[in-house]
Enzyme design. Sequence first.
Site, PDB file in Angstrom:
ATOM      1  N   ASP A 118    -123.349 -12.462  19.601  1.00  0.00           N
ATOM      2  CA  ASP A 118    -122.401 -13.468  20.097  1.00  0.00           C
ATOM      3  C   ASP A 118    -121.015 -13.244  19.479  1.00  0.00           C
ATOM      4  O   ASP A 118    -120.550 -14.034  18.670  1.00  0.00           O
ATOM      5  CB  ASP A 118    -122.947 -14.860  19.747  1.00  0.00           C
ATOM      6  N   SER A 138    -118.678 -22.225  14.838  1.00  0.00           N
ATOM      7  CA  SER A 138    -118.877 -21.043  15.657  1.00  0.00           C
ATOM      8  C   SER A 138    -117.781 -20.045  15.358  1.00  0.00           C
ATOM      9  O   SER A 138    -116.611 -20.394  15.360  1.00  0.00           O
ATOM     10  CB  SER A 138    -118.810 -21.396  17.134  1.00  0.00           C
ATOM     11  N   HIS A 173    -119.084 -16.813  22.809  1.00  0.00           N
ATOM     12  CA  HIS A 173    -119.004 -18.104  23.506  1.00  0.00           C
ATOM     13  C   HIS A 173    -117.695 -18.838  23.209  1.00  0.00           C
ATOM     14  O   HIS A 173    -117.328 -19.741  23.937  1.00  0.00           O
ATOM     15  CB  HIS A 173    -120.253 -18.964  23.258  1.00  0.00           C
TER      16      HIS A 173
HETATM   17  N1  ARG Z   1    -125.233 -23.561  20.659  1.00  0.00           N
HETATM   18  C1  ARG Z   1    -124.073 -22.827  20.269  1.00  0.00           C
HETATM   19  C2  ARG Z   1    -122.913 -23.789  20.013  1.00  0.00           C
HETATM   20  O1  ARG Z   1    -123.111 -24.930  19.837  1.00  0.00           O
HETATM   21  C3  ARG Z   1    -123.744 -21.773  21.261  1.00  0.00           C
HETATM   22  C4  ARG Z   1    -123.302 -22.238  22.597  1.00  0.00           C
HETATM   23  C5  ARG Z   1    -122.956 -21.165  23.576  1.00  0.00           C
HETATM   24  N2  ARG Z   1    -124.083 -20.408  24.068  1.00  0.00           N
HETATM   25  C6  ARG Z   1    -124.797 -20.749  25.151  1.00  0.00           C
HETATM   26  N3  ARG Z   1    -125.830 -20.057  25.486  1.00  0.00           N
HETATM   27  N4  ARG Z   1    -124.460 -21.775  25.897  1.00  0.00           N
HETATM   28  O2  ARG Z   1    -121.828 -23.752  20.442  1.00  0.00           O
HETATM   29  N1  GLU Z   2    -122.356 -22.978  18.505  1.00  0.00           N
HETATM   30  C1  GLU Z   2    -121.666 -23.940  17.703  1.00  0.00           C
HETATM   31  C2  GLU Z   2    -120.162 -23.963  17.940  1.00  0.00           C
HETATM   32  O1  GLU Z   2    -119.693 -23.694  18.995  1.00  0.00           O
HETATM   33  C3  GLU Z   2    -121.957 -23.688  16.281  1.00  0.00           C
HETATM   34  C4  GLU Z   2    -123.329 -23.993  16.040  1.00  0.00           C
HETATM   35  C5  GLU Z   2    -123.505 -25.351  15.502  1.00  0.00           C
HETATM   36  O2  GLU Z   2    -123.243 -26.364  16.165  1.00  0.00           O
HETATM   37  O3  GLU Z   2    -123.925 -25.345  14.360  1.00  0.00           O
HETATM   38  O4  GLU Z   2    -119.392 -24.339  17.090  1.00  0.00           O
END
Ligand code: ARG
Ligand code: GLU
Length: 716
Positions: A222, A651, A86
């Site tokens: 990921d 991330s 991502h």
């Molecule tokens: N929640 C994770 C972060 O904050 C992953 C985001 C990307 N993945 C998704 N399915 N949108 O960035």
């Molecule tokens: N998916 C998050 C990011 O893009 C990391 C997960 C979180 O927020 O802890 O940094």
Amino acid sequence: MNLFTRMLLAVVLMLPAATKADEGMWLPILLKQLNEADMQANGLKLSADDIYNINASSLKDAVGIFGGGCTFEVISPQGLILTNHHCGYGVIQSHSSVENDILSNGFWAMNKKEELTNPSLTVTFIVRMEDVTEKVLAGIGSDVSEAERAGIIQQRAQELANEAVAGTHYGASVRPFYYGNEYYLFVTETFRDVRLVGAPPSSIGKFGGETDNWKWPRHNADFSLFRVYSGPDGKPAPYSEENIPLKPRHYFPISLKGANENDFTMVYGFPGSTQEYLTSHGVDMIMNSQDPLRIGLRDQRLKVMKRYMASSDKIRIQYASKYARVANGYKKWKGEIRGLKRDSALKKKRAFEVEFMSRVNANPTWKKKYGDLLSQFEALYQQFSSVNYERFYFIESGYSGIEAVSMANRFTKLDKALELKEEEGIQKEVEALRSQIPGIFKDYHAPIDREVSMALLESTREDLSMNQLPDIFEHIRKKYKNDIGRFVEAMFTKSVVTDAGRMEAFLAKPSLKKLKKDPAIMLNTSLRANYFARVQPTYGQMDAQLDSLYRIYMQAQREVFSEKTFYPDANFTLRVTYGKVQGMEPKDGVNYLHYTTLEGVMAKEDPNNSEFYIPEKLKTLYHAKDFGKYGIDGVMPVCFIASNHTSGGNSGSPVINGEGHLIGLNFDRNWEGTMSDINYDVKQCRNISVDLRYVLFIIDKFADAGYLIEEMKLVE
Ligand code: ARG
Ligand code: GLU
């Protein structure tokens, strides 16, 4: 004091005297002093010096900032780096088209020549950091006004940064910590030739999609792979065929021992922003006003995008990245509200404040300095909440919600030049805009924007009071019989910004008169004028007041609760957080294991839902149990959770075991724990990582890119 308050106090006072595993994002240069003993007691076999050292290579040399907001780590002596899928998403998407959809199909460079270049992608290493608090704050007494203080600090910070990089190709910045009670200097090295090496198909990298996002149990890999190149002299250089793969000062060996329950883990990376020391009023504002507003406005956009994306592959690809970005915050804030409520975060804060006040009142010096802090906060937040609401209204609707508004904003300079009749300026701006046309319209689908504009403008008119509304609504009343639909129709049938052909035609014959009457331009001008005239000045002023109150409150908390070690809030600087591989109990009667397996991937398969599609080859490997050396006892581990205190920005961060070997790649948090940016609770908060063995399995067995494994160092 009633029994209830006493019980709450008891909870608050159980705060430990020293630092402990799980909560906290620590500064690498302070590990020796604050955390080393505790980390070693919890299973770290290294010393603080092995983690951060400026005289010898250390783990920090293998960690850096990827692009605008992620972390990466180096995993080979040839500059191969690992980050999240991502995090590479935008880049991967930029190389994708309907004909060559590498977002869906994945991409693997089978040799260095096949790697894809990315002109605007950079990676940044931390060369060193230094506590410069004394230099920055020397001689600034309490008699200095806030504005003066800010001016002095800014100037000193600039001088220190300039001094630090004089005669080098490094960058530097000085950043505030603990709300401006401390300052640290960071010297950085940024590389500008970063090539895409590999990415699994979205059905593996993003398996579970938005449904699984922010959730445990998780089943996606990921990750994406890039390679950093330097000039022939080893220094950063823009892309060139002459460039050579970076020779890193350190790279992570990868452990095949995996992540076993209760193993020590640490995460090294760049958490973006947390607010652990807010007052109860601040928490109240976020959970009861700010989050609900943002959720509601994003919900409207997401619904429209989703419908169109389901209707065509082209639109799905165009909006994949935008959708993911909007959905990510949306879902996180939903979890945040839920977690704060469930964890009684407000009550905890209030109990903490009661204890704070009772300690302060018992000490005459503190009473004089800090006695009315909390009532000042209360009074300020009462006014601040409404301006904060308006600010987020502007951000979530006009500023980022309606694409035509951002597109219209690109015409600001041309507008100016036309007004001043500067021929040269006009020509320059026309050229600049013309060159942007393909980029702007590649991922733009006007019908989506049209429906979104309609919905957001309707909401704005409903939710804001007359005196808060931008004057475009007056214009809509007069010129469009108060019918937003007719205004929006004009925006999408006449405006020069919402259609590539009309934009071309306008640029061929730019006219000020036409621009001034353009509905999208008028909307942008009106929204911004309203924001900058009415909202921003008050917001800016109150925000500065809050900042200085928080500076004093932070100092007060550290002084009054001197038995506790406070870590600074995240600010996108390099941090270490450590904890254990650990399951959890999300609710009564339910236990989460600490890991998932490929079997769970298969169980989630849903041929009718693209988020849960599984490539044939993965199924074949699964049925044949062809896991190579990456499986254990016929099982392929996929993801794991641990109690490392992480945040957005982490991330792509390396998850490291006690020996300093890579075992995981951080990519998310659990739904129950997204409140950790405001209220960390080890019982509810976990970071989610891909097991590195699954990453290697995908590279080696699924993608047949085993040659990449050969440049890594595996520890069996
Ligand atoms: N929640 C994770 C972060 O904050 C992953 C985001 C990307 N993945 C998704 N399915 N949108 O960035
Ligand atoms: N998916 C998050 C990011 O893009 C990391 C997960 C979180 O927020 O802890 O940094």
